[in-house]
Design an enzyme around this catalytic site. Structure first.
Site, PDB file in Angstrom:
ATOM      1  N   ASP A 247       0.864  -1.179   0.000  1.00 16.66           N
ATOM      2  CA  ASP A 247       0.000   0.000   0.000  1.00 16.66           C
ATOM      3  C   ASP A 247       0.899   1.226   0.000  1.00 16.66           C
ATOM      4  O   ASP A 247       2.055   1.127  -0.400  1.00 16.66           O
ATOM      5  CB  ASP A 247      -0.960  -0.019   1.199  1.00 16.66           C
ATOM      6  CG  ASP A 247      -2.292   0.662   0.879  1.00 16.66           C
ATOM      7  OD1 ASP A 247      -2.251   1.862   0.526  1.00 16.66           O
ATOM      8  OD2 ASP A 247      -3.349   0.017   0.963  1.00 16.66           O
TER       9      ASP A 247
ATOM     10  N   HIS B 104       1.757   1.624  -3.223  1.00 14.78           N
ATOM     11  CA  HIS B 104       0.804   2.532  -3.844  1.00 14.78           C
ATOM     12  C   HIS B 104       1.307   3.967  -3.820  1.00 14.78           C
ATOM     13  O   HIS B 104       0.517   4.902  -3.956  1.00 14.78           O
ATOM     14  CB  HIS B 104      -0.559   2.430  -3.151  1.00 14.78           C
ATOM     15  CG  HIS B 104      -1.264   1.132  -3.407  1.00 14.78           C
ATOM     16  ND1 HIS B 104      -2.427   0.761  -2.765  1.00 14.78           N
ATOM     17  CD2 HIS B 104      -0.962   0.101  -4.236  1.00 14.78           C
ATOM     18  CE1 HIS B 104      -2.814  -0.436  -3.184  1.00 14.78           C
ATOM     19  NE2 HIS B 104      -1.937  -0.854  -4.077  1.00 14.78           N
TER      20      HIS B 104
END
Length: 411
Positions: free
Chosen positions: A204, A227
């Site tokens: 993430d 991410h």
């Protein structure tokens, strides 16, 4: 010549005032109770040491009281429970002044093993604990910590001021096709935070800057599988959010979904002001630069309606000196995709965009991309997405859905 005895006594008293507590360990037992029974006696002017060549069983949560002039040294290894049912929460620093959390440079010791693989394999996303809270600390250091297979989120610094967070490692890579959901590296809350020389492999955000953060710097670091370097998400449920003065600088983004990202929920309020992403190398990245004020949960339906007056506003955003390769592989699916369309689906995108500005009208001021040098993996022309009805100023490239063409401002 005789030294002043008063000064000698003062030095002696100071030396005696500092104490050291070595956390006790018992094979096959939970070591948390032994620490918690004694920690209040070492809440100031002390060293708390997880000693080298020892693997501690952290089988129940650790919550430190407010600390003053305390260092916690993780020289041995820490292991969390292997039982999913046992895990309830993890290690929390709840406040204090002049607090240091220090690992070791020894490659074999100082690791914190979260046993997250079993959670990822089962797609178990209920009751996942935050790894480390370093909250409400003034003048703190997090140095040389090494995290292996965390269950989910790693570091949270809510309410802290004047922290130096450097030379830390997070390895949340999966051994198989299972995706390490929500293994965010660092969630930066608070003020005056310097992150540097950190190495993060995760699933993430590598770093996310959250509501209320101010004066945040992330530099000279490496992010893989993540991410991206993110602001937000901000404004969920109409929340009035603020972020101010953020610099991301000198970072390698390798095989990530995003490199630089801003995300605010549809219908949010507040503002993000003075944010710079500079000197970013991106390798095999799907969305190198992505800005959206239309973040929403695709699992619960289509994007809600909104108005230009109810959005988290953007002011003074700069994306400068980006070099790398856009992953435009046909049929690309990232491991966190659980919906159809996938949560990161962008209507109309070709997959070749180096920059996407997804904005509402009259909500963004002085947002510029300059010195952007990119190619696609397939060799196709690099593209951009930008709607001229949402912003009238020069953004550093031709604002359209088409080939990426820099303007004079963007060169």
């Amino acid at each position: 010549m005789l030294r002043n005895p008063t000064i000698l006594l003062a030095y002696a008293a100071a030396a005696r005032a500092w104490s050291t507590f070595v956390v006790p360990h018992t094979d096959g037992a939970d070591d948390t109770p032994g620490l918690m029974a004694a920690v209040s006696n070492y809440a100031s002017d002390a060293s708390i040491v997880f000693q080298a060549n020892t693997t501690y069983n952290v089988w129940s949560p650790i919550t430190f009281p407010p600390l003053t002039n305390v260092e916690v040294r993780v020289e041995g290894n820490l292991t969390y429970p292997t039982s999913i049912e046992t895990v309830q929460g993890r290690i929390a620093f709840t406040g204090g002044n002049n607090v240091t959390l220090r690992g070791t440079t020894d490659p074999d010791w100082g690791w914190v093993d979260g046993h997250g693989q079993q959670w990822w394999d089962l797609v178990q996303q209920v009751n996942r604990p935050y790894g480390w809270l370093f909250g409400n600390i003034t003048d703190g250091i997090i140095q040389n910590m090494k995290i292996y297979k965390p269950i989910a989120w790693n570091w949270l610094t809510t309410g802290s001021n004047n922290l130096h967070i450097f030379n830390n490692t997070i390895l949340a890579g999966s051994d198989n096709a299972s995706f390490p959901f929500n293994t965010d590296g660092f969630s930066a809350g608070g003020t005056n935070l310097l992150f540097e020389r950190n190495h993060v492999v995760n699933g993430d955000d590598c770093l996310t800057v959250i509501n209320g953060a101010k004066n945040i710097t992330w530099r000279d670091s490496y992010c893989e599988g993540s991410h991206g370097l993110s602001i937000g998400s901000l404004g969920k449920g109409g929340q009035d959010s603020s972020v101010e003065n953020v610099l991301f600088e000198n970072v390698i983004m390798n095989h990530t979904l995003y490199a630089a990202r801003f995300k605010s929920w549809t219908g949010g309020n507040g503002a993000a002001i003075n944010v710079t992403w500079r000197n970013i190398m991106f390798i095999d990245v799907v969305f190198p630069i992505y800005v959206t004020q239309n973040y929403w949960d695709q699992n619960v339906g289509p994007r809600p309606n909104s108005s230009s007056t109810n959005e988290t506003h953007i002011e003074n955003f700069l994306f400068e000196n980006f070099v790398g390769v856009v992953n435009d592989t046909p049929g690309y699916v990232e491991g966190s995709c659980v919906s159809d369309p996938c949560w990161f689906y962008v209507p109309g995108a070709t997959g070749k965009e180096v920059v996407i500005f997804d904005l509402y009208p009259a909500t963004a001021t002085n947002i510029v991309a300059k010195n952007i040098f990119a190619r696609t993996e397939t060799g196709a022309p690099v593209a951009a997405m930008c709607n001229t009805t949402t912003i009238s100023s020069d953004v550093g490239f031709v604002c359209w859905d088409g080939p990426y063409i820099p303007t004079a401002l963007g060169l």
